[in-house]
Design an enzyme around this catalytic site. Sequence first.
Site, PDB file in Angstrom:
ATOM      1  N   LYS A 111      53.905 -35.639  -6.330  1.00 23.80           N
ATOM      2  CA  LYS A 111      54.601 -34.852  -5.309  1.00 23.80           C
ATOM      3  C   LYS A 111      55.296 -33.650  -5.938  1.00 23.80           C
ATOM      4  O   LYS A 111      55.326 -32.561  -5.362  1.00 23.80           O
ATOM      5  CB  LYS A 111      55.654 -35.716  -4.583  1.00 23.80           C
ATOM      6  CG  LYS A 111      55.056 -36.578  -3.507  1.00 23.80           C
ATOM      7  CD  LYS A 111      54.858 -35.770  -2.228  1.00 23.80           C
ATOM      8  CE  LYS A 111      54.234 -36.656  -1.163  1.00 23.80           C
ATOM      9  NZ  LYS A 111      53.322 -36.025  -0.273  1.00 23.80           N
ATOM     10  N   LYS A 194      36.655 -41.273   0.837  1.00 19.76           N
ATOM     11  CA  LYS A 194      37.671 -41.898   1.677  1.00 19.76           C
ATOM     12  C   LYS A 194      37.990 -41.017   2.873  1.00 19.76           C
ATOM     13  O   LYS A 194      38.047 -39.796   2.762  1.00 19.76           O
ATOM     14  CB  LYS A 194      38.925 -42.087   0.815  1.00 19.76           C
ATOM     15  CG  LYS A 194      40.161 -42.572   1.529  1.00 19.76           C
ATOM     16  CD  LYS A 194      41.356 -42.632   0.575  1.00 19.76           C
ATOM     17  CE  LYS A 194      42.585 -43.165   1.261  1.00 19.76           C
ATOM     18  NZ  LYS A 194      43.498 -42.213   1.813  1.00 19.76           N
ATOM     19  N   LYS A 197      44.049 -38.147   5.696  1.00 20.81           N
ATOM     20  CA  LYS A 197      44.628 -36.925   6.245  1.00 20.81           C
ATOM     21  C   LYS A 197      44.525 -35.777   5.252  1.00 20.81           C
ATOM     22  O   LYS A 197      44.170 -34.664   5.612  1.00 20.81           O
ATOM     23  CB  LYS A 197      46.096 -37.160   6.618  1.00 20.81           C
ATOM     24  CG  LYS A 197      46.294 -37.345   8.098  1.00 20.81           C
ATOM     25  CD  LYS A 197      47.644 -37.966   8.409  1.00 20.81           C
ATOM     26  CE  LYS A 197      47.521 -39.431   8.709  1.00 20.81           C
ATOM     27  NZ  LYS A 197      48.632 -40.254   8.274  1.00 20.81           N
TER      28      LYS A 197
END
Length: 330
Positions: A111, A194, A197
């Site tokens: 992140k 996969k 989002k």
Amino acid sequence: MERVVSGIRPTGNLHLGNYFGAVRAFTQMQHEYDCSFFIADWHSLTTHPRPEDIVRNTYTILAEYLACGIDPERATIYIQSDVPEVLELYLYLNMNAYLGELERTTSFKEKARQQPDNVNAGLLTYPSLMAADILIHRGVKVPVGKDQEQNMEMARKFARRFNTIYGVDYFVEPQSYSLGEKALKVPGLDGSGKMGKSEGNCIYLKDDEKTISKKVMKAVTDSGPTEPNSPKPEVIENLFTFMELVSTQETYDYFNERYADCSIRYGDLKKQLAQDINAYCAPIRERIAELSADTDFLSRVAREGAERARERARQTIDEVRHIIGFRARQ
Ligand code: ADP
Ligand code: TRP
């Protein structure tokens, strides 16, 4: 009954990966365990969403959870920010969570790389908030995907550390619960491994027939088999994985045989697959529309879920305060 806890961040609509990978299993587990499922809206603050998006996304996920079959009479379903006791436990856990170990987690490092201008303390202490979510319920199994393994390791560490520091045997170390055969990885139809989002390749539960059809017809394929009984390349296997989820055995066998004898036409397969996905999703989609319109019902579910979650949370906090040395709350 054993206690199960799991949370999902409200970052958008549920897609077929979320459904077949997690939510469908939740609906089965609610019959076997004492389940708490919550919407992790505090966790979503690490990326600074706009206020109107928080409210909308939270209610969207709530309606979608219920439409999938999570039953508020069987499972406790609540919104994390309705249970302030979690924050008190978060604070206590943070007092014994160290900068070095928090900085070393892969999700933090990832992140921090993704949002270098917003490396906030919430991001750093994400594992202690997640541990608080779990430990507030005590003695739990936690159904999560593989990507959450390190956070689960931290939750166990924080539970152990609390017990050691205070010389008690209070928190049980929570275990990741493998959903076993019930969990699977739903592939993307764009050739990526996969559906997700961040991959931008999702078929959403709320997608209408036309949208589903468009997405399926765009699925990546190859030029077709030339040798009888040849193995399927990944992009083709992916289409068959989808058929296993939503189509009948006969349909699956029909296309499997056509693949084996090289007479397959991918256009036909995709058309059938789109139809079957649509037939599978249509009742859920209708429920989503109904529930989304019934905000009174959604508020009631959220309120009752929060009351139940808080009852247990209050008990944990009272006991934790006593262990730490605080007097009982007035
Ligand atoms: P996304 O990757 O789309 O952002 P999340 O990380 O919010 O999804 O995942 C929420 C839940 O859905 C997790 O339990 C995760 O394991 C599951 N999940 C997401 N995508 C898939 C997939 N393609 N296959 C199986 N499970 C999935
Ligand atoms: N971190 C989880 C995710 O990103 C969501 C989550 C927050 C969670 N708190 C939790 C999952 C507690 C299980 C238990 O998917």
